[in-house]
Design a protein around this motif. Structure first.
Motif, mmCIF file in Angstrom:
data_model
loop_
_atom_site.group_PDB
_atom_site.id
_atom_site.type_symbol
_atom_site.label_atom_id
_atom_site.label_comp_id
_atom_site.label_asym_id
_atom_site.label_seq_id
_atom_site.Cartn_x
_atom_site.Cartn_y
_atom_site.Cartn_z
ATOM 1 N N GLN A 86 56.879 65.234 70.141
ATOM 2 C CA GLN A 86 55.603 64.570 69.876
ATOM 3 C C GLN A 86 54.657 64.716 71.069
ATOM 4 N N VAL A 87 55.179 64.568 72.277
ATOM 5 C CA VAL A 87 54.358 64.710 73.477
ATOM 6 C C VAL A 87 53.826 66.133 73.574
ATOM 7 N N LYS A 88 54.681 67.110 73.327
ATOM 8 C CA LYS A 88 54.266 68.513 73.395
ATOM 9 C C LYS A 88 53.157 68.809 72.384
ATOM 10 N N LYS A 89 53.300 68.305 71.162
ATOM 11 C CA LYS A 89 52.269 68.525 70.133
ATOM 12 C C LYS A 89 50.937 67.879 70.550
ATOM 13 N N GLN A 90 51.001 66.670 71.107
ATOM 14 C CA GLN A 90 49.776 65.997 71.534
ATOM 15 C C GLN A 90 49.103 66.753 72.682
ATOM 16 N N LEU A 91 49.896 67.276 73.601
ATOM 17 C CA LEU A 91 49.325 68.048 74.707
ATOM 18 C C LEU A 91 48.675 69.329 74.197
ATOM 19 N N ARG A 92 49.329 70.013 73.260
ATOM 20 C CA ARG A 92 48.748 71.235 72.686
ATOM 21 C C ARG A 92 47.430 70.940 71.988
#
Length: 100
Positions: A86-92
């Protein structure tokens, strides 16, 4: 880093980031994750019995990592109950919005 290491990292399609010198906060994230793997995977796994097959151990670790990355909420200040995916998707998303 050694040439063989860099070549292997590239072959796997990974990006290797070196942390800056004298930056213990960066290293603490890695150390904390290693402690989590030890506490939540290795100790319980080895407590259940002797490991006769390294491939089975690796498959079990890979399954644990999928669960950790996709399903297990992390409760630190930064993660705030989110999973690593979830963190990775939000950063992208944030990077795409900034670039647009």
């Amino acid at each position: 880093t050694g040439k063989a290491f860099r070549t292997r990292v590239e072959d796997l399609g990974l990006v290797h980031h070196r942390i800056p010198p004298r930056s213990p906060n960066h290293n603490s994230v890695c150390e904390r994750f290693h402690g989590t793997v030890l506490r939540e995977f290795y100790r319980p796994h080895f407590h259940r019995g002797r490991v006769e097959n390294i491939d089975l151990l690796d498959r079990s670790l890979q399954a644990w990592l999928v669960d950790y990355n996709h399903h297990r909420p992390n409760h630190g200040d930064y993660m705030a109950g989110r999973t690593p995916v979830q963190v990775k998707k939000q950063l992208r998303r944030r990077i795409r919005q900034t670039a647009a």
